[in-house]
Structures are given as C-alpha cells and as structure tokens.
Design an enzyme around this catalytic site. Structure first.
Site, mmCIF file in Angstrom:
data_model
loop_
_atom_site.group_PDB
_atom_site.id
_atom_site.type_symbol
_atom_site.label_atom_id
_atom_site.label_comp_id
_atom_site.label_asym_id
_atom_site.label_seq_id
_atom_site.Cartn_x
_atom_site.Cartn_y
_atom_site.Cartn_z
ATOM 1 N N SER A 20 8.721 -30.125 55.813
ATOM 2 C CA SER A 20 7.795 -30.090 54.049
ATOM 3 C C SER A 20 8.073 -31.033 53.391
ATOM 4 C CB SER A 20 6.701 -29.107 54.837
ATOM 5 O OG SER A 20 5.755 -29.587 53.835
ATOM 6 N N ASN A 130 2.177 -23.672 53.818
ATOM 7 C CA ASN A 130 2.440 -22.688 52.960
ATOM 8 C C ASN A 130 2.135 -21.784 52.090
ATOM 9 O OD1 ASN A 130 4.397 -22.466 50.922
ATOM 10 N ND2 ASN A 130 4.424 -24.903 50.231
ATOM 11 N N CYS A 133 2.559 -19.350 46.872
ATOM 12 C CA CYS A 133 1.453 -19.968 45.523
ATOM 13 C C CYS A 133 1.583 -18.716 45.834
ATOM 14 C CB CYS A 133 0.630 -21.183 46.867
ATOM 15 S SG CYS A 133 -0.969 -21.293 45.519
ATOM 16 N N LYS A 167 5.018 -20.479 56.608
ATOM 17 C CA LYS A 167 5.986 -21.188 55.956
ATOM 18 C C LYS A 167 6.276 -20.152 55.261
ATOM 19 C CE LYS A 167 9.700 -23.771 55.170
ATOM 20 N NZ LYS A 167 9.173 -25.792 54.143
ATOM 21 N N ASN A 194 11.403 -21.308 52.692
ATOM 22 C CA ASN A 194 11.680 -22.092 51.361
ATOM 23 C C ASN A 194 12.183 -22.443 50.866
ATOM 24 O OD1 ASN A 194 10.138 -24.020 49.126
ATOM 25 N ND2 ASN A 194 7.539 -23.542 50.436
ATOM 26 N N GLY A 246 17.342 -24.688 56.184
ATOM 27 C CA GLY A 246 17.990 -24.092 55.141
ATOM 28 C C GLY A 246 19.521 -25.048 54.909
HETATM 29 O O1 RRO Z 1 6.075 -29.351 45.320
HETATM 30 C C1 RRO Z 1 6.925 -28.401 45.421
HETATM 31 O O2 RRO Z 1 7.675 -28.835 43.929
HETATM 32 C C2 RRO Z 1 7.899 -28.033 45.982
HETATM 33 C C3 RRO Z 1 6.860 -27.087 47.342
HETATM 34 BR BR1 RRO Z 1 4.492 -27.217 47.294
HETATM 35 C C4 RRO Z 1 7.285 -25.645 48.327
HETATM 36 O O3 RRO Z 1 6.879 -25.584 48.950
HETATM 37 N N1 RRO Z 1 8.640 -26.063 48.281
HETATM 38 C C5 RRO Z 1 9.649 -26.248 47.059
HETATM 39 O O4 RRO Z 1 10.451 -26.222 46.966
HETATM 40 N N2 RRO Z 1 8.756 -27.205 46.335
#
Ligand code: RRO
Length: 297
Positions: A20, A130, A133, A167, A194, A246
């Site tokens: 993503s 995702n 958060c 994720k 991630n 990764g």
């Molecule tokens: O947008 C981001 O800074 C970001 C997100 Br949402 C994520 O899930 N993983 C990442 O490395 N950057």
C-alpha cells in the site's frame, strides 16, 4: 507466468502485489498510458491508505535515504473517503486486477464508517485495514496491542463480507500475538511488515529531526531480514493467509518470503526505483520454479 494463487476467495494470476502506498496506479496510467493496462505488474492492486477526511500529509521533507533503506514520513495525504469514492474509484475503472482498498481511522467509529462505505462498492474486492495508527486515548498503535485490535475487529468485522486483511505493524513486542488476535477476531488474512519506526537526524547536529513529521518508517533492503523473521513467526501461529513484504527486490527475495509462509508477496520500495520491478521479479520467480532453488541466487 508464475502459477495462479487463490487468496481469500480471489483468484490471482500470480503471487505479487504492491505494498500500500508504493505504487500510484492512477499516475502510472497517466505516464505509461495503455501499456500499464496490458502489462499491469501486480496480481491485485492495493490502494494508498484512505482516511475519512481529506489530509494534506506531513510537512516536507518527507523522505530520507539511509544505508540500504528509505525512511518516509508521508503522513497519509489523501482525498478522504468522499474523494476516493468519487474520484479515485472511477479513475481506476480500467484496472485489470482486483482492487484492495486500504483504510485507516483513529477510532472504531471512523474505521467502521470507512469499511461500511467501501464495502458498498462493487469495484472493491477486499479491504485492508492499516492498524499502524495511534489510539487517541493511549497513544499506542492499535496494531501494537492484541487486545486493542480484538476490540476494533469486534466492531468492524461484522460490517463487511468482503475479505478483510489486517496490515500489521512490526513496531510491537511480538507480532505473532497480534496476528493471532487478528485471526481469532475474524480477519481473513494478515499482511506484514509495515515500516519500522526510524529517526533521521537533521544535518548539522543539534539532535533535531530531518523529516517534517519527526520520526518516520524504514523500508527497503535494510528491513528484508526483519520481514522474513516476522513472517516466519506469524506463519507459525496462524492458519490464515499472509501477504509478506519488506525489502523485496528480486525473485529470490520473493521466494524466500513464500518459503517463510507467505501466500502473496508485496513489492514496495523497489517500485520507486523501477515501477515495473514487479514484472522482473515475477520473471525471476518463474525461473526459480523452473530451475530449482539454487538458481537466481
Ligand atoms: O503515509 C505514511 O506516512 C505511511 C503510512 Br499511512 C504507513 O502505513 N506506512 C508508512 O511507512 N508511511
């Protein structure tokens, strides 16, 4: 061609997808034209994370190159749910592969609203959640805590019959416990990793951050062996399919993740260097399948 893969009821033509936020299909169509339709490099397309409201993202700088990797602090710039449904979905109507929409919210109510709205759209084949958060109350990432994730999925899982992929964040004590919680709460699949939380110092000292957002997330070759360890740990604990990613930059790297227990493999940072990297990686995977494990080392 690599063999087709069945993933949560979706029939995919090969096992490679994008991570993503690492491939902009709408921009690719603008740049490459019709060629990207006939040579779409991924077997499913995963959208950049969308949030309920539009976001500008973090102030620049947003990227920092480090040894063997890239630190990003993009900060989720996106058009918000309304913009995604009204502008992005129609602009993706040419996609030759299933669309997986990635969503993030900072409360269960936000995530629920996103999932309900995306669920109603037939163009979307699966939803990726995702969970990197922070919980607004505890400050901890929802995806870092099995109990938090269980609670969130308790609200969200009943809202969609579409495949729900969680994720996972690598920034937790034991990712396999979080994966187990996701499976027990009804996730159809997990995807990992991630990015790893990282800090890029501003040049000139004084201890300040280079990135406008403060800290960032590390991806690229530097994280590949971390991803392998985490995918192996998760595969030992759950029966649901895993999307492993990764630092994948070659067919051998993809094969390593498949052997670690992944069903699909995500290509991320390598696509920034070469947007058609997945095509090459797919060819290399085939070569390994045809010529045995010591080819393409
Ligand atoms: O947008 C981001 O800074 C970001 C997100 Br949402 C994520 O899930 N993983 C990442 O490395 N950057």
């Amino acid at each position: 061609m690599s063999p087709p893969v069945s993933f949560c009821g979706l029939e995919l033509v090969h096992p490679l997808v994008n991570g993503s936020g690492t491939f902009d299909a709408i921009a690719a169509r603008r740049v490459f034209g019709e060629a990207i339709v006939t040579r779409f490099p991924f077997a499913a397309f995963v959208s950049k994370t969308i949030t309920l409201e539009p976001r500008d993202g973090n102030p620049p700088p947003r990227l920092y190159e480090t040894a063997g990797g890239l630190i990003n602090s993009i900060g989720l710039p996106n058009k918000g749910l309304k913009g995604y449904l009204g502008q992005d979905l129609p602009a993706l109507d040419w996609l030759p592969v299933p669309l997986i929409t990635n969503v993030m919210g900072s409360t269960a109510a936000e995530v629920s609203a996103l999932v309900e709205a995306v669920d109603a759209r037939p163009e979307v084949s699966a939803i990726e959640l995702n969970v990197s958060c922070p919980n607004v109350k505890t400050g901890l990432d929802i995806g870092a805590d099995p109990a938090e994730l269980t609670k969130l999925l308790g609200d969200v899982r009943p809202l969609t019959a579409k495949p729900l992929v969680v994720k996972l964040t690598p920034n937790t004590a034991d990712v396999s416990l979080v994966a187990q919680a996701a499976e027990a709460a009804g996730a159809d699949a997990v995807s990992l990793i991630n990015t790893l939380r990282a800090f890029a110092p501003a040049p000139g000292g004084a201890g300040g951050p280079w990135l406008g957002g403060g800290t960032g997330g590390l991806s690229g070759p530097a994280v590949r062996t971390v991803a392998l360890a985490q995918v192996r740990a998760v595969a030992a604990r759950v029966a649901i399919p895993i999307v492993g990613m990764g630092g994948v930059a070659s067919g051998r790297h993809a094969q390593d993740l498949l052997e670690a227990g992944a069903t699909l493999v995500g290509i991320g940072t390598e696509s920034f260097r070469d947007p058609l990297a997945a095509e090459r990686i797919g060819r290399e995977l085939q070569e390994i399948a045809a010529n045995g494990p010591f080819s393409a080392r």
